[in-house]
Scaffold this motif. Structure first.
Motif, PDB file in Angstrom:
ATOM      1  N   ARG A  33       0.747  -1.193   0.102  1.00 52.07           N
ATOM      2  CA  ARG A  33      -0.092  -0.275   0.238  1.00 52.07           C
ATOM      3  C   ARG A  33       0.929   1.382   0.181  1.00 52.07           C
ATOM      4  NH1 ARG A  33      -3.600  -3.026   3.808  1.00 52.07           N
ATOM      5  NH2 ARG A  33      -2.016  -1.364   5.609  1.00 52.07           N
ATOM      6  N   GLY A  34       2.134   1.580   0.760  1.00 47.99           N
ATOM      7  CA  GLY A  34       3.383   2.307   0.198  1.00 47.99           C
ATOM      8  C   GLY A  34       3.878   2.409  -0.490  1.00 47.99           C
ATOM      9  N   GLY A  35       3.473   1.633  -1.596  1.00 42.72           N
ATOM     10  CA  GLY A  35       4.353   1.663  -2.977  1.00 42.72           C
ATOM     11  C   GLY A  35       5.438   0.800  -3.094  1.00 42.72           C
ATOM     12  N   ILE A  36       5.870  -0.098  -2.404  1.00 44.53           N
ATOM     13  CA  ILE A  36       7.216  -1.143  -2.183  1.00 44.53           C
ATOM     14  C   ILE A  36       6.007  -2.085  -2.544  1.00 44.53           C
ATOM     15  CG2 ILE A  36       8.620  -1.378  -0.808  1.00 44.53           C
ATOM     16  CD1 ILE A  36       8.407   0.998   0.334  1.00 44.53           C
ATOM     17  N   THR A  37       7.235  -2.516  -3.803  1.00 42.84           N
ATOM     18  CA  THR A  37       5.946  -3.479  -4.223  1.00 42.84           C
ATOM     19  C   THR A  37       7.274  -4.285  -4.257  1.00 42.84           C
ATOM     20  OG1 THR A  37       6.062  -2.705  -6.185  1.00 42.84           O
ATOM     21  CG2 THR A  37       3.773  -2.699  -4.700  1.00 42.84           C
ATOM     22  N   ARG A  38       8.527  -3.991  -4.482  1.00 41.52           N
ATOM     23  CA  ARG A  38       9.413  -5.405  -4.798  1.00 41.52           C
ATOM     24  C   ARG A  38       9.561  -5.636  -3.593  1.00 41.52           C
ATOM     25  NH1 ARG A  38      10.745  -5.150 -10.384  1.00 41.52           N
ATOM     26  NH2 ARG A  38      10.754  -3.412 -10.827  1.00 41.52           N
ATOM     27  N   LEU A  39       8.771  -7.199  -3.434  1.00 45.97           N
ATOM     28  CA  LEU A  39       9.087  -8.038  -2.229  1.00 45.97           C
ATOM     29  C   LEU A  39       9.657  -9.172  -1.985  1.00 45.97           C
ATOM     30  CD1 LEU A  39       6.077  -6.082  -0.356  1.00 45.97           C
ATOM     31  CD2 LEU A  39       8.481  -5.697  -0.347  1.00 45.97           C
ATOM     32  N   ILE A  40      10.678  -9.628  -1.343  1.00 45.27           N
ATOM     33  CA  ILE A  40      10.528 -11.332  -0.985  1.00 45.27           C
ATOM     34  C   ILE A  40      10.623 -11.137   0.599  1.00 45.27           C
ATOM     35  CG2 ILE A  40      12.433 -12.613  -1.298  1.00 45.27           C
ATOM     36  CD1 ILE A  40      13.215 -11.230  -2.898  1.00 45.27           C
ATOM     37  N   CYS A  41       9.230 -12.557   0.861  1.00 46.48           N
ATOM     38  CA  CYS A  41       8.671 -12.228   1.968  1.00 46.48           C
ATOM     39  C   CYS A  41       8.938 -14.201   2.125  1.00 46.48           C
ATOM     40  CB  CYS A  41       6.915 -12.119   1.880  1.00 46.48           C
ATOM     41  SG  CYS A  41       6.535 -11.140   2.126  1.00 46.48           S
ATOM     42  N   HIS A  42       9.575 -14.253   3.918  1.00 46.20           N
ATOM     43  CA  HIS A  42       9.885 -15.457   3.955  1.00 46.20           C
ATOM     44  C   HIS A  42       8.864 -15.491   5.617  1.00 46.20           C
ATOM     45  CE1 HIS A  42      11.979 -16.742   0.427  1.00 46.20           C
ATOM     46  NE2 HIS A  42      13.332 -15.898   0.275  1.00 46.20           N
ATOM     47  N   THR A  43       8.728 -16.733   5.120  1.00 44.92           N
ATOM     48  CA  THR A  43       8.905 -16.984   7.048  1.00 44.92           C
ATOM     49  C   THR A  43       9.794 -18.246   7.450  1.00 44.92           C
ATOM     50  OG1 THR A  43       6.682 -19.230   6.198  1.00 44.92           O
ATOM     51  CG2 THR A  43       5.874 -16.747   6.647  1.00 44.92           C
ATOM     52  N   ASP A  44      10.504 -19.105   6.453  1.00 47.98           N
ATOM     53  CA  ASP A  44      11.752 -19.945   7.323  1.00 47.98           C
ATOM     54  C   ASP A  44      12.570 -19.554   7.326  1.00 47.98           C
ATOM     55  OD1 ASP A  44      13.270 -22.338   7.449  1.00 47.98           O
ATOM     56  OD2 ASP A  44      11.623 -23.126   6.306  1.00 47.98           O
ATOM     57  N   SER A  45      13.575 -19.634   8.208  1.00 48.31           N
ATOM     58  CA  SER A  45      14.931 -17.821   8.722  1.00 48.31           C
ATOM     59  C   SER A  45      15.282 -18.332   7.276  1.00 48.31           C
ATOM     60  CB  SER A  45      15.092 -17.838   9.239  1.00 48.31           C
ATOM     61  OG  SER A  45      15.081 -19.526  10.548  1.00 48.31           O
ATOM     62  N   ARG A  46      15.674 -20.281   7.211  1.00 51.68           N
ATOM     63  CA  ARG A  46      16.204 -20.605   6.767  1.00 51.68           C
ATOM     64  C   ARG A  46      16.525 -20.141   4.796  1.00 51.68           C
ATOM     65  NH1 ARG A  46      15.042 -26.470   8.743  1.00 51.68           N
ATOM     66  NH2 ARG A  46      12.833 -25.746   7.690  1.00 51.68           N
ATOM     67  N   GLU A  47      15.252 -20.107   4.310  1.00 50.30           N
ATOM     68  CA  GLU A  47      15.174 -19.874   3.338  1.00 50.30           C
ATOM     69  C   GLU A  47      15.263 -18.113   3.015  1.00 50.30           C
ATOM     70  OE1 GLU A  47      11.224 -19.518   2.216  1.00 50.30           O
ATOM     71  OE2 GLU A  47      11.151 -22.099   1.764  1.00 50.30           O
ATOM     72  N   ALA A  48      15.281 -17.049   3.937  1.00 49.32           N
ATOM     73  CA  ALA A  48      15.839 -15.887   4.226  1.00 49.32           C
ATOM     74  C   ALA A  48      17.168 -15.711   3.952  1.00 49.32           C
ATOM     75  CB  ALA A  48      15.177 -15.228   5.573  1.00 49.32           C
ATOM     76  N   LEU A  49      17.796 -16.743   4.286  1.00 45.50           N
ATOM     77  CA  LEU A  49      19.405 -17.096   4.802  1.00 45.50           C
ATOM     78  C   LEU A  49      20.297 -17.152   3.183  1.00 45.50           C
ATOM     79  CD1 LEU A  49      21.685 -17.034   6.389  1.00 45.50           C
ATOM     80  CD2 LEU A  49      22.114 -20.107   6.817  1.00 45.50           C
ATOM     81  N   THR A  50      19.127 -18.262   2.903  1.00 44.00           N
ATOM     82  CA  THR A  50      19.817 -18.337   1.071  1.00 44.00           C
ATOM     83  C   THR A  50      19.495 -16.614   0.790  1.00 44.00           C
ATOM     84  OG1 THR A  50      19.321 -20.368   1.921  1.00 44.00           O
ATOM     85  CG2 THR A  50      19.306 -19.901  -1.022  1.00 44.00           C
ATOM     86  N   THR A  51      18.299 -16.183   0.521  1.00 42.08           N
ATOM     87  CA  THR A  51      18.107 -15.241  -0.501  1.00 42.08           C
ATOM     88  C   THR A  51      19.390 -14.171  -0.050  1.00 42.08           C
ATOM     89  OG1 THR A  51      15.801 -15.647  -0.238  1.00 42.08           O
ATOM     90  CG2 THR A  51      16.469 -13.823  -0.229  1.00 42.08           C
ATOM     91  N   ILE A  52      19.795 -13.956   1.206  1.00 43.82           N
ATOM     92  CA  ILE A  52      20.422 -12.933   1.863  1.00 43.82           C
ATOM     93  C   ILE A  52      21.916 -13.467   0.945  1.00 43.82           C
ATOM     94  CG2 ILE A  52      21.707 -12.211   3.536  1.00 43.82           C
ATOM     95  CD1 ILE A  52      19.425 -12.700   5.417  1.00 43.82           C
TER      96      ILE A  52
END
Length: 477
Positions: A33-52
């Protein structure tokens, strides 16, 4: 096909990592809603680590307490794989130790749950603006330097957009590869050691940069400091000591305050420069060296020569390459750039969020001549940041300092006084100029010295600001 970049959305995605699905979804909705639409969302921290570790990002929004991989571990990975990318930590743990630890790990901000949608959007937007400003500043510096310099990275520690300084950089690139000594002149606080380090980097020398301030060293201390000694060279010399010139082998030796060097020590330095050799105390045979010597001074070496306090032959040897660094008052265009840099440095040193500089700050700083140059500006800004208590940095400490250094303004109607040279008993010659021309010249000179600041110019003239403004609007009256 590449997706067009929506207005307000960063070019690279924002990572959102929270193990609670409702919270992660709430962040996603608020940011979208704030105009920031390029998002990658993870609920699993292991997937977040791989993305980082694998995906370029513009920002990271991380929950601190997650199973498998904690937010602190994600911060450590971000420091390694995403340098310069801000990380915002969101957590339910509100302790000083946790905040300090996250900041030390590189967190840009620390939010405590529950966090409103507006707070999330505002914090993310502010962080993205910081990233964009850094990118623009880097791009600007590259544009200013790259057309004239082969290696602008050699001068990255010297913040300037000044034309004269960029010309100095070009000269340094030309002379740095030689082995000849370099003489740096300039007032206290202009950054002579920074320039010396840039010369060392541009020289391509593989040895160390070794710096020493020789002010106050007598001949014995100078010889021992520079050349070292052997065991038993004098009473108390229980072991050998390696001198600084030996430490600078294949590198650069920087001697600051060369104007204070005793004349008897100047002979030894001259021999070092001419013969490229020195003799440690207690040793019979000289030792060869290839160290490059750079010296600096804020003194007038020509005057010291006239007074018999500096050897002309040493002066000529040192002056093979001479660089004069202009004072800060001659490059006022750097005031804003330097002030921002020192604000950021002070905020990091104090573990505070960097305050916003008021738009009037640069104009206020430009009314002051900075006799202590860049070092004085750094002290003023650091003091102001340590005092500030709001989002916008207060101008009060700057105004108080400048007012105190400038002294009280002259009384209304009092004439400004200035020293008169001994040979100016008739400064105007046989014919006096018209009064209106004298008045015009005085006003023009006051405005020049005050860089267009009418209040400061009026103080220099001993007049009120209103009177000066009226004259500038009616110069023929």
């Amino acid at each position: 096909m590449a997706t067009p970049n929506p207005a307000g959305s960063p070019a690279l995605p924002v990572l959102v990592a929270d193990d609670e699905e409702p919270i992660a979804s709430g962040y996603r909705m608020a940011l979208t809603r704030g105009g920031i639409t390029r998002l990658i969302c993870h609920t699993d921290s292991r997937e977040a680590l791989t993305t980082i570790q694998t995906q370029p990002l513009s920002l990271m929004l991380l929950d601190l307490n997650m199973p498998f991989v904690s937010g602190e571990k994600l911060l450590e990975a971000a420091a390694q794989h995403q340098p310069g990318v801000p990380a915002i930590v969101v957590t339910g743990k509100d302790t000083v130790e946790s905040v300090v630890h996250c900041v030390r790990q590189g967190a840009y901000d620390y939010l405590v749950k529950p966090v409103t949608a507006d707070r999330i959007v505002t914090t993310v937007r502010n962080a993205l603006q910081v990233v964009e400003l850094r990118r623009q500043n880097q791009q600007l510096r590259e544009q200013l330097l790259a057309p004239h310099l082969k290696h602008p990275e050699f001068f990255a520690d010297i913040l300037t957009a000044d034309t004269a300084m960029r010309s100095i950089f070009g000269y340094i690139e030309a002379v740095a590869p030689t082995s000849n000594p370099v003489l740096l002149t300039g007032e206290t606080g202009v950054g002579k050691e920074l320039v010396a380090r840039a010369i060392h980097r541009a020289s391509g020398r593989t040895g160390q940069f070794v710096a020493v301030n020789i002010a106050g060293l007598d001949d014995t201390m100078f010889s021992d400091t520079l050349f070292g000694h052997r065991r038993g060279a004098f009473t108390g010399a229980e072991g050998p000591r390696q001198g600084l010139i030996a430490q600078a082998l294949h590198g650069t030796l920087f001697l600051d305050e060369i104007g204070d060097l005793p004349v008897v020590s100047q002979v030894k330095l001259l021999r070092l420069l001419q013969e490229l050799e020195y003799t440690p105390l207690g040793q019979d045979r000289p030792t060869k060296t290839d160290a490059r010597v750079i010296v600096a001074t804020n003194a007038d070496l020509a005057r010291l020569q006239d007074a018999g306090r500096f050897r002309p032959d040493l002066y000529y040897r040192l002056s093979t390459h001479r660089i004069h660094i202009p004072p800060l008052r001659q490059r006022r265009g750097d005031l804003g750039l330097l002030a921002e840099h020192f604000m950021d440095a002070a905020a990091r040193q104090l573990n505070r969020k960097k305050p916003t500089a008021p738009k009037e700050l640069t104009a206020l700083l430009a009314t002051y001549n900075f006799p202590g140059n860049v070092r004085e500006l750094e002290s003023i800004v650091t003091d102001a940041v340590s005092r500030h208590t709001s989002h916008i940095l207060s101008l009060k400490s700057f105004a108080d300092y400048i007012g105190a250094m400038a002294g009280p303004p002259p009384a209304p109607g009092a004439a400004a006084t200035a020293p008169v040279a001994e040979n100016t008993t008739e400064p105007f010659g046989a014919t006096l100029p018209p009064f209106k021309d004298v008045k015009r010249l005085l006003v023009e000179e006051a405005m020049r010295r005050a860089d267009g600041n009418r209040t400061r110019a009026a103080q220099l003239l001993g007049a009120s600001r209103q009177a000066l403004s009226w004259y500038l609007q009616h110069p023929e009256a």
